[in-house]
Design an enzyme around this catalytic site. Sequence first.
Site, short mmCIF file in Angstrom:
data_model
loop_
_atom_site.label_atom_id
_atom_site.label_comp_id
_atom_site.label_asym_id
_atom_site.label_seq_id
_atom_site.Cartn_x
_atom_site.Cartn_y
_atom_site.Cartn_z
N GLU A 67 1.31 -9.92 5.92
CA GLU A 67 0.02 -10.30 5.17
C GLU A 67 0.54 -11.06 3.95
O GLU A 67 -0.28 -10.89 3.08
CB GLU A 67 -0.74 -9.07 4.75
CG GLU A 67 -1.45 -8.41 5.87
CD GLU A 67 -2.48 -7.26 5.73
OE1 GLU A 67 -2.57 -7.15 4.37
OE2 GLU A 67 -3.19 -7.01 6.59
N ASP B 107 0.69 -1.12 -0.12
CA ASP B 107 0.00 -0.04 0.11
C ASP B 107 0.64 1.36 -0.04
O ASP B 107 0.54 2.34 -0.62
CB ASP B 107 -0.89 0.09 1.43
CG ASP B 107 -1.87 1.29 1.32
OD1 ASP B 107 -2.41 1.25 0.23
OD2 ASP B 107 -2.38 1.54 2.34
N GLU C 190 -2.80 -4.43 13.55
CA GLU C 190 -3.43 -3.31 12.56
C GLU C 190 -5.03 -3.21 12.65
O GLU C 190 -5.78 -4.19 12.67
CB GLU C 190 -3.32 -3.56 10.82
CG GLU C 190 -1.90 -3.12 10.59
CD GLU C 190 -1.84 -3.16 8.97
OE1 GLU C 190 -2.46 -3.17 8.19
OE2 GLU C 190 -0.70 -3.61 8.58
C1 GCB Z 1 -3.14 -3.57 5.16
C2 GCB Z 1 -1.71 -3.60 5.21
C3 GCB Z 1 -1.34 -1.97 5.24
C4 GCB Z 1 -2.33 -1.10 4.57
C5 GCB Z 1 -3.66 -1.29 5.22
C6 GCB Z 1 -4.71 -0.39 4.44
O1 GCB Z 1 -3.80 -4.72 5.73
O2 GCB Z 1 -0.99 -4.42 6.08
O3 GCB Z 1 -0.14 -1.88 4.72
O4 GCB Z 1 -1.94 0.26 4.65
O5 GCB Z 1 -4.17 -2.60 5.25
O6 GCB Z 1 -4.89 0.67 4.99
O7 GCB Z 1 -5.65 -0.79 3.62
#
Ligand code: GCB
Length: 605
Positions: A421, A160, A512
């Site tokens: 992930e 991302d 997260e």
């Molecule tokens: C996730 C990722 C992260 C992204 C986040 C998002 O699962 O690990 O890198 O930035 O989602 O905000 O979609």
Amino acid sequence: MLKPQTSSTRELVRLDGLWRFALDTPDAPRPWSATLATTREAPVPASYNDLFTDPVIRDHVGWVWYQREVRVPRGWGDDRVIVRVDAATHEGVVYVDDVEVVRHVGGYLPFEADITEHVRPGAPFRLTIGVNNVLTNETQPPGRVEVLADGRKKQRYFHDFYNYAGLARSVWLASRPAVHVSDITVTTDIDGADGVVRYAVSVSVSGEGEGEGAGEGAVRVVLRDADRAVVAEGDGATGELRVADATLWRPGAGYLYELAVEALRPDGEVSDEYRLPVGIRTVEVRGIEFLINGEPFYFTGFGKHEDIAVKGKGHDDAFLVHDFQLIDWVGANSIRTSHYPYAEEVMDFADRHGIVVIDETAAVGLNFGLIGGLTGQKAPATFSPESINDAAQASHAQHIRELIDRDKNHPCVVMWSIANEPASAEEGVREYFAPLVDLTREADPSRPVTYVNVMMAPPEAELIADLFDVICLNRYYGWYVHTGDLTSAEPALLAELQLWGEKYQRPLIMTEYGGDTMPGLHSVWEQPWTEEYQVALLDIYHRAHDSVPAVVGEQVWNFADFQTSVGIFRVDGNKKGVFTRDRRPKAAAHALRARWTKRDANGQP
Ligand code: GCB
């Protein structure tokens, strides 16, 4: 790899500042062989992408060149001269005048070259560093370059954050003696009131008789406390030191001893001295608990990014200090280095200030299931000879070795996260990860190992969680699923957490959780993107965390808003920050502060 330093036998020159800068072009062969034909200058450390107004630079795919003159200090005649690059994203090559001296793949870890044979004390030389931002199946993280119909190259990747590139960390010229301390490994233990410090030192000889252990002289070590008083001494390349009544390294109180390691010549004279900060602490997973110094620890904090305006991933001491001020203000005790190893300055700071770190590799995006997206394209298999294959696994293994080699002595690091992930419900994932877990444990038997699980791999489908000591979960209930419906999101989240807890009986960390939020947007209803919604979303998680005993931590995604590649889900980047990109608090920051400042340094209520 030891970080360069000044000591009684070593000197250091930081080569930061403005360098000549140019994109690689087919009509400029051998850009290292003469002064770069450019008027452009780029600062080091900084990613180059956001510096210039020309979109061709921002979107460049391939090599760029940095160049400057460097003068070797006059007094370095008796020593070896080393060039050290803290990071070149994602591949670096270094030339001293016309000579290639080192090449390295892996954008977030350091590399160095002994350039003694190519330079003269007191004389200048031309230092050219090429940096390549291309990501392939075999880089960490992976990616692929597509060539468009009009011939332009586009870098695609499966993570991302924006693919910032360049020399985002410092470059150094260092001196060190030919007979030098080349590696130190320290592990610590607690025995009653005593601290135990075990050490292993490698001594290498550069130049004539080159090699590790060549011409091996003796090793002497002295451990001093923070007041510089000697608390233990030892002889020999390996040993155990005891510190009576030791002051422990603790979350929130990063007490450090200093281990002075001396490599002695056969005549007993000191050839080299290296000073290593040492924090005495233990880390252990027991049942569903994560223990630091034998006490249950609950992680509060964030997944972060190295990301600021203009400098991109360029390291910046002002932001380092300010970010950790905000982390302290909000009452957090930990971070995860999502999704790559951070600058060593960050790790050193965390050591000194008692911030607990989950240290993550750059293996993010090993998940091709996400590719097709809304296009309806069928996603390719992630683990296959054509995609993430044996060569990719070998590069991942090398990356883990280099990370542990760099960060193994940091007391702040309490756990390795070897991937974010990955496609952990896909065929082939176990064959891919099992050897990597073994390798991590072998390289560092002293720390737990984890990986970070994606929402599409719930406990019913997931295939590798049993390989790890701790299970980290990234969950987006209330955001990517049950969007705007926290009433449905809450029980779904709780049910999944309970399932993980029952199935594995080991610690879970929510690494997260969060939702994109536009600062200043408000509503009386449950409206995604508003500040109220971010607060309410975090709340459903907090209730779930508080009711599932196996949950030993919560790290919100993300500390601050950050830049991403363009996409229909992103408005000038990812807005899940609790702080804006310029570090102003959203309402969620105040809500987290109310929750976390009530807790002690171990995160316990
Ligand atoms: C996730 C990722 C992260 C992204 C986040 C998002 O699962 O690990 O890198 O930035 O989602 O905000 O979609």
